[in-house]
Design a protein around this motif. Structure first.
Motif, PDB file in Angstrom:
ATOM      1  N   GLU A  51      47.950  43.660  34.312  1.00 59.33           N
ATOM      2  CA  GLU A  51      47.154  44.855  34.600  1.00 59.33           C
ATOM      3  C   GLU A  51      48.067  46.078  34.507  1.00 59.33           C
ATOM      4  O   GLU A  51      49.193  46.058  35.012  1.00 59.33           O
ATOM      5  N   ASP A 100      49.419  43.958  49.395  1.00 63.02           N
ATOM      6  CA  ASP A 100      48.855  44.582  48.202  1.00 63.02           C
ATOM      7  C   ASP A 100      48.982  46.077  48.453  1.00 63.02           C
ATOM      8  O   ASP A 100      48.260  46.631  49.281  1.00 63.02           O
ATOM      9  N   SER A 105      43.000  49.853  42.532  1.00 62.01           N
ATOM     10  CA  SER A 105      43.642  50.836  41.628  1.00 62.01           C
ATOM     11  C   SER A 105      42.662  51.391  40.586  1.00 62.01           C
ATOM     12  O   SER A 105      42.764  52.553  40.206  1.00 62.01           O
ATOM     13  N   ARG A 192      29.368  38.221  36.815  1.00 59.56           N
ATOM     14  CA  ARG A 192      29.528  37.488  35.540  1.00 59.56           C
ATOM     15  C   ARG A 192      29.463  35.983  35.761  1.00 59.56           C
ATOM     16  O   ARG A 192      29.090  35.234  34.862  1.00 59.56           O
ATOM     17  N   TYR A 216      28.409  47.472  47.217  1.00 63.28           N
ATOM     18  CA  TYR A 216      29.551  46.982  46.442  1.00 63.28           C
ATOM     19  C   TYR A 216      30.199  48.157  45.734  1.00 63.28           C
ATOM     20  O   TYR A 216      29.571  48.810  44.906  1.00 63.28           O
ATOM     21  N   PHE A 235      30.773  39.309  51.513  1.00 65.77           N
ATOM     22  CA  PHE A 235      31.424  39.687  50.262  1.00 65.77           C
ATOM     23  C   PHE A 235      31.790  38.397  49.546  1.00 65.77           C
ATOM     24  O   PHE A 235      32.348  37.481  50.158  1.00 65.77           O
ATOM     25  N   TYR A 237      33.536  36.600  45.936  1.00 66.89           N
ATOM     26  CA  TYR A 237      34.181  36.679  44.612  1.00 66.89           C
ATOM     27  C   TYR A 237      34.400  35.246  44.122  1.00 66.89           C
ATOM     28  O   TYR A 237      35.450  34.642  44.345  1.00 66.89           O
ATOM     29  N   LEU A 248      40.968  37.106  43.222  1.00 65.52           N
ATOM     30  CA  LEU A 248      41.655  37.754  44.352  1.00 65.52           C
ATOM     31  C   LEU A 248      42.785  36.867  44.870  1.00 65.52           C
ATOM     32  O   LEU A 248      42.695  35.648  44.861  1.00 65.52           O
ATOM     33  N   ARG A 249      43.852  37.522  45.283  1.00 62.18           N
ATOM     34  CA  ARG A 249      45.101  36.819  45.596  1.00 62.18           C
ATOM     35  C   ARG A 249      45.111  36.291  47.018  1.00 62.18           C
ATOM     36  O   ARG A 249      44.754  36.996  47.961  1.00 62.18           O
ATOM     37  N   GLU A 253      45.648  39.356  49.610  1.00 62.42           N
ATOM     38  CA  GLU A 253      44.304  39.854  49.902  1.00 62.42           C
ATOM     39  C   GLU A 253      43.496  38.891  50.774  1.00 62.42           C
ATOM     40  O   GLU A 253      43.024  39.254  51.859  1.00 62.42           O
TER      41      GLU A 253
HETATM   42  P1  AHM Z   1      43.320  45.306  42.266  1.00 61.98           P
HETATM   43  O1  AHM Z   1      44.197  44.841  43.396  1.00 61.98           O
HETATM   44  O2  AHM Z   1      44.030  45.301  40.938  1.00 61.98           O
HETATM   45  O3  AHM Z   1      42.682  46.616  42.544  1.00 61.98           O
HETATM   46  O4  AHM Z   1      42.176  44.188  42.039  1.00 61.98           O
HETATM   47  C1  AHM Z   1      41.426  43.744  43.118  1.00 61.98           C
HETATM   48  C2  AHM Z   1      40.049  44.294  43.080  1.00 61.98           C
HETATM   49  C3  AHM Z   1      39.374  44.191  44.406  1.00 61.98           C
HETATM   50  O5  AHM Z   1      39.617  45.326  45.151  1.00 61.98           O
HETATM   51  C4  AHM Z   1      37.913  44.091  44.019  1.00 61.98           C
HETATM   52  O6  AHM Z   1      37.161  43.429  44.974  1.00 61.98           O
HETATM   53  C5  AHM Z   1      37.992  43.339  42.730  1.00 61.98           C
HETATM   54  O7  AHM Z   1      39.255  43.570  42.176  1.00 61.98           O
HETATM   55  C6  AHM Z   1      36.956  43.822  41.782  1.00 61.98           C
HETATM   56  O8  AHM Z   1      36.967  43.036  40.639  1.00 61.98           O
HETATM   57  P2  AHM Z   1      35.920  43.270  39.462  1.00 61.98           P
HETATM   58  O9  AHM Z   1      36.461  44.445  38.707  1.00 61.98           O
HETATM   59  O10 AHM Z   1      35.938  41.996  38.690  1.00 61.98           O
HETATM   60  O11 AHM Z   1      34.577  43.566  40.104  1.00 61.98           O
END
Ligand code: AHM
Ligand code: MG
Length: 308
Positions: A51, A100, A105, A192, A216, A235, A237, A248-249, A253
């Motif tokens: 990223e 994090d 970001s 997705r 969201y 929430f 994911y 998500l890590r 996270e």
């Molecule tokens: P980031 O740490 O690079 O910002 O990525 C984490 C973020 C989370 O804050 C959020 O819930 C998720 O990625 C969103 O993912 P998506 O773009 O697939 O909806």
């Protein structure tokens, strides 16, 4: 008007943990200055996940690492923005902190709320090969929104919210944050996944039919803060073809937030319905699907995914 240090001392939190949190709170204040100063552009670098990093990602990461080193209480740090963990030789304590530095970001240019997340483990020697929740003793997150808040959870002492005032102090704004078992809100991340997982789609349809309210933002911190603020919500994911182990890590996270939610009467499960804190750490950057929020609602989602 109670400062977080005073409040946590009254709760019986040790000097070491309070001192560590003081340094974390300082880094949050510096990051906030940096955001307000508008240093929001991209840099040339990428993180381990490929990223693109923002100047803010890199500066927030450094600010936090510097403060944790200054605390002299932390032996090892791991950051979403660093390829490998780092050791501090001069430490007199033995904490491990995973963080994090800037969650969300991708929302920076849109001027939406973003945040920082921290997990604090005692006994820095033994993270890999153990359940992630084993030595996790405290977690916190900051929200950089119109107001700056820091929510801190300490093992068996609950989760509490503090707000930055105009003289740079974090003052208690909500004692004992708690969430209900049921919820009218839902935050269905990674829609997705519906393309390959009809059960997730069935659950989203079920939520719509039951007139749930969508909340969201695309930032885990503001989305989970919404749940803790309203006292209810979920929430999700889930995994999909691209993110087979979720996005998500675990360390940066999912584990810190599951810890905070448990202290607030909530729950955080993986896609198999297991507590996130029971996940064994195999890699500092490992990811996991996550379902977190109001207990009964989360159990319903996970049942949908497993049985329908
Ligand atoms: P980031 O740490 O690079 O910002 O990525 C984490 C973020 C989370 O804050 C959020 O819930 C998720 O990625 C969103 O993912 P998506 O773009 O697939 O909806
Ligand atoms: Mg993040």
């Amino acid at each position: 008007m109670q400062s977080f240090n005073h409040f946590l001392r009254e709760k019986g939190v040790s000097n070491e943990v309070r001192s560590l949190l003081y340094h974390i709170a300082r880094s949050v204040k510096y990051i906030n200055f940096s955001i307000r100063a508008g240093n929001t552009g991209k840099c040339e670098s990428q993180n381990l996940f490929g990223e693109n990093q923002l100047k803010l990602d890199v500066s927030a990461d450094k600010t936090i690492a510097d403060e944790l080193e200054k605390s002299e209480l932390v032996t090892v740090i791991a950051s979403e923005e660093k390829d490998k963990p780092e050791k501090f030789k001069s430490s007199r304590g033995n904490f491990f902190v995973a963080y994090d530095p800037l969650d969300g970001s991708s929302l920076v240019d849109a001027n939406l709320a973003i945040g920082s997340i921290f997990g604090i483990w005692e006994n820095a020697d033994n993270i890999l090969g153990k359940k992630v929740g084993e030595n996790l003793i405290a977690s916190c997150y900051a929200v950089y929104g119109p107001r700056i808040t820091l929510t801190i959870a300490i093992k068996d002492k609950g989760a509490h919210e503090f707000e930055l005032n105009d003289v740079g102090e974090f003052i208690l704004s909500r004692e004992k944050v708690e969430i209900e078992n049921q919820s009218k809100y839902f935050a269905p991340g990674n829609l997705r996944a519906c393309l390959n997982n009809p059960n997730y789609k069935k659950w989203v349809d079920f939520a719509i039919e039951n007139k749930k309210t969508l909340r969201y933002s695309g930032g885990m911190v503001p989305d989970l803060h919404h749940i803790l603020s309203k006292g209810q919500g979920i929430f999700c994911y889930p995994r999909d073809k691209k993110h087979v182990e979720g996005k998500l890590r675990l360390l940066f996270e999912c584990a810190p937030f599951t810890f905070i939610f448990q202290e607030a009467n909530g729950i955080g499960l993986n896609q198999e319905g297991k507590n996130i804190l029971d996940t064994v750490v195999e890699d500092f950057h490992q990811t996991t699907p996550i379902f977190i929020g109001s207990k009964e609602e989360i159990q319903t989602v996970v049942k949908f995914l497993r049985k329908h």
